[in-house]
Enzyme design. Sequence first.
Site, PDB file in Angstrom:
ATOM      1  N   ASP A 301      52.876  77.947  44.384  1.00 38.57           N
ATOM      2  CA  ASP A 301      52.236  78.181  42.985  1.00 38.57           C
ATOM      3  C   ASP A 301      53.030  77.985  41.730  1.00 38.57           C
ATOM      4  OD1 ASP A 301      50.239  78.534  40.834  1.00 38.57           O
ATOM      5  OD2 ASP A 301      49.292  80.505  41.906  1.00 38.57           O
TER       6      ASP A 301
HETATM    7  C1  BGC Z   1      47.308  78.989  39.474  1.00 36.33           C
HETATM    8  C2  BGC Z   1      47.114  78.063  40.658  1.00 36.33           C
HETATM    9  C3  BGC Z   1      46.991  76.739  39.790  1.00 36.33           C
HETATM   10  C4  BGC Z   1      48.351  76.315  39.266  1.00 36.33           C
HETATM   11  C5  BGC Z   1      48.594  74.957  38.375  1.00 36.33           C
HETATM   12  C6  BGC Z   1      48.488  78.531  38.600  1.00 36.33           C
HETATM   13  O1  BGC Z   1      48.642  79.732  37.592  1.00 36.33           O
HETATM   14  O2  BGC Z   1      47.560  80.283  40.024  1.00 36.33           O
HETATM   15  O3  BGC Z   1      45.523  78.175  41.212  1.00 36.33           O
HETATM   16  O4  BGC Z   1      46.638  75.703  40.777  1.00 36.33           O
HETATM   17  O5  BGC Z   1      48.625  77.382  38.228  1.00 36.33           O
HETATM   18  O6  BGC Z   1      47.592  74.919  37.382  1.00 36.33           O
END
Ligand code: BGC
Length: 883
Positions: A301
């Site tokens: 993530d």
């Molecule tokens: C989220 C993810 C997301 C990523 C990119 C993170 O804060 O938990 O689900 O894909 O950001 O935006």
Amino acid sequence: MKNAIKHSILSRAITYGASSIFVLVGLSACKQSTQQNEQTEQTQQAVQATVQSIDSADYQQAKQTRLAKVEQDVEQLLAKLTLEEKVSLVHASGKFHVNAIERLGIPELWLSDGPHGVRYQHERDTWNAAGWDDDHATYLPHLTTVAASFDPEMAHLHGSVLGAEARHRGKDIILGPGVNLARLPLYGRNFEYMGEDPFLAASLVVPEVKGIQSQDVAANAKHYALNTQELNRIGVNAKPDERTLREVYLPAFEAAVKQGGVYSVMGAYNQYYGTNANQSKHLVMDILKGDWGFDGVLLTDWNVDINTYDAAVNGLDLEMGTNVESYDDYFLAQPFLQMLKDGKISESVVDDKVRRILRLMHRVGMWDESRLPGSRNTKTHQQAARHIASQGVVLLKNNGNVLPLSKDIKNVLVLGPNADRIHGLGGGSSEVKSLYEITPLQGLKNYLGDEVNIEVMRARSSSLAPIAADYIASKHWTGTPAWTYKRFSDASKSELLEESWIINASYKSGSDNASEFIEMDAEVKPFESGEHLLKLEYQGKISVNIDGDTVLELDSDSKQTASISVNLSADKNHKFAISYQGNGEFVLGWDAPGAFFVDKAEYTAAAAKADAVIYFGGLSHGDDREAIDRTDMKLPGSQDEVINNLLQANPNTVLFMVAGSAVEMPWAEQANALVWGWYGGLEAGNAFADVIFGDVNPSGKMPITLPKRLQDTAAIALNDYNATESLYKEGVFIGYRWFEQQAIEPEFVFGHGLSYTDFTFENIDISKGEYASDDDSNGLYQVTVDVKNTGKRAGAEVVQLYLQDVEASVERPIKELKGFAKVFLQPGESKQVSMVLSQRDLSFWSVEANDWKAEAGQFKVHLGASLADIRLTEAFQYEPGNN
Ligand code: BGC
């Protein structure tokens, strides 16, 4: 041609999962009433558009050839890469992309959020929007809607549209679907996932992934694993026992990998037994890449708490979003290269990661001329969104057949905060910049046309309400109008203890005696210029400052009210700042010029007179949002009060909830017509009108339990919700399993959902044999049942199969969903549906055996229209090795 298309969908669908058979039944349901026919026609058109290109023989041939030589192509390319080049492929070189290697013709690898539509374009290196004017996408219904449809066909359609749009925007990986489970109603991200049941999520993630990947884009199952709260989402330590992990929190990921063939998985922010989930040996090496044989890419993530060595050796393949100055500083950049050069980590470790990344790139056809070009914002995608949205609508109550509303009504009264609210650009990373979004109110207008008088009212609360969100111009990063909120250690603000955003200009201290030190500010934009009567309720020391001038400064130990008139301009954003010190509470509201809100007497009188009253309530992305959990399960604002008043004035008020998580509905008993619509995407309003007026007969079922009170839910009852660790004290008793075990009656049970027609279930039969199973175990039993539509409208019912292990050596849930089948029936029509039970369906995770175990003894099959509405039960005796 149509038949061929049906067949091709069907042959893909048939491999889905435990509920494959109903896909067959669902697709053959064509001859319904005229309006049902139109809907079916619309879906078929939408399906046709998404499968058109993939059905072509040339394309299929090219794809087969491509897939057949992936490994060979990967090895050829890998052999040419230098160590530095290899390392450059395992970390980001931009917010959402990975480095190209031009000398070898390796293009940049592009990723994008998210589960319900392709996110707008960011600048290459920042979170700022790139400012493109052609990065709109179809805002699809959320995965909660797909879950509520209990229909793999909807999941496949959803995935296909998402994949096609991602391709058209030039993306290689789309960051969805999200398959964490709704353990806690307060969890800010429930709206992105597929409900509370592992079997349901596992059954639907497979067609969703296949739909996405049919478009030559990699799906990404996220967040692996145990991301079940946003409270301290990076630090919270998840510590479930192994059986709970395997039976509850992993099956959807397992199905995505083993049956869905997902090309990528995203790790979760949280810790797992003290180690970040992205670098947990147990989660990644033992289970994901060990037991399940995942050969795709595990990516982080954005900005997780990892370290180079553990992440590298424990199977993390691609590092994204780390918050450091230079891409070279990523854990898997220079630090990794150095460890490889120093011989601390073997080159085979980086080779494995690069192999996986190149494999993904070849699989989606990045060098293949036949790669699908995708399509975006098409009429068919919009139709698909509308159809999916309508299929997920759940009719919770319909006493006296209040619904569907007659099309002949002349006067409709519409109220509620969700009547004219849009949701696409909210919620966090899953936000979608939609070309348009039909609100529920607009949907009614579109449906009823100009002849019908639609009156819209905003009900005023009887107590002081905080300044309405409609006036707040400042926004949380998730797109929600909000106030910044800071809590300090003392009056001199020497230490910042907490920083967040809240929607309302109100605060209630959590402390019994010690003073708290709070600062809040927001930009406020009036609708009309002129005198605004600011009203303050407070206990403690407080000051309110507007554009640098202190307009109120007060201090009291007891609860007091104060007011002051201020002149504000509608042409500007006024800077409001509140400073509070105390252990009481405050609310800042106002009387603004104009008749924006109406009093109880006015709206109840109008409700009593109207031909129909529809209240669109629920939540918004001020509540359902990434990074922050809700603080309670109540409907925000004065909704409960207004609903109660409306029900007294007009008991047939249609209460239509739009939300992604459970809310308390203390008035549910009094309601006659209650509907749950979820965040329904860009066509939500039209889809809701389709259901309200009966063009679509509702067939959605609740994929979550709706508790009466927050305290009834396991994590809260067991005091297992805090910022430090989650012990998952309820074990395998997530959601409805807990309510059944504890004999707690929820407001609405899992699987509940009514129709405008009635169905009977007859002739349950369980036969033993060898059947094709959806998982990788043996299909042991086939359960069949005849379902008949005994009412006057065409419609669909979801037959739900709950299994009970009567004699078990471990404590098992009373009932567990292990099959479901959605069947469309004409009035008077009857069809047989069948579901297969596999060895795995009978099993629990045995900690001793470190494997699934189906024990000898009696099992009961309960077939119902919901968890509580069981129509038929039949027992069978299982003997291992004799089946
Ligand atoms: C989220 C993810 C997301 C990523 C990119 C993170 O804060 O938990 O689900 O894909 O950001 O935006």
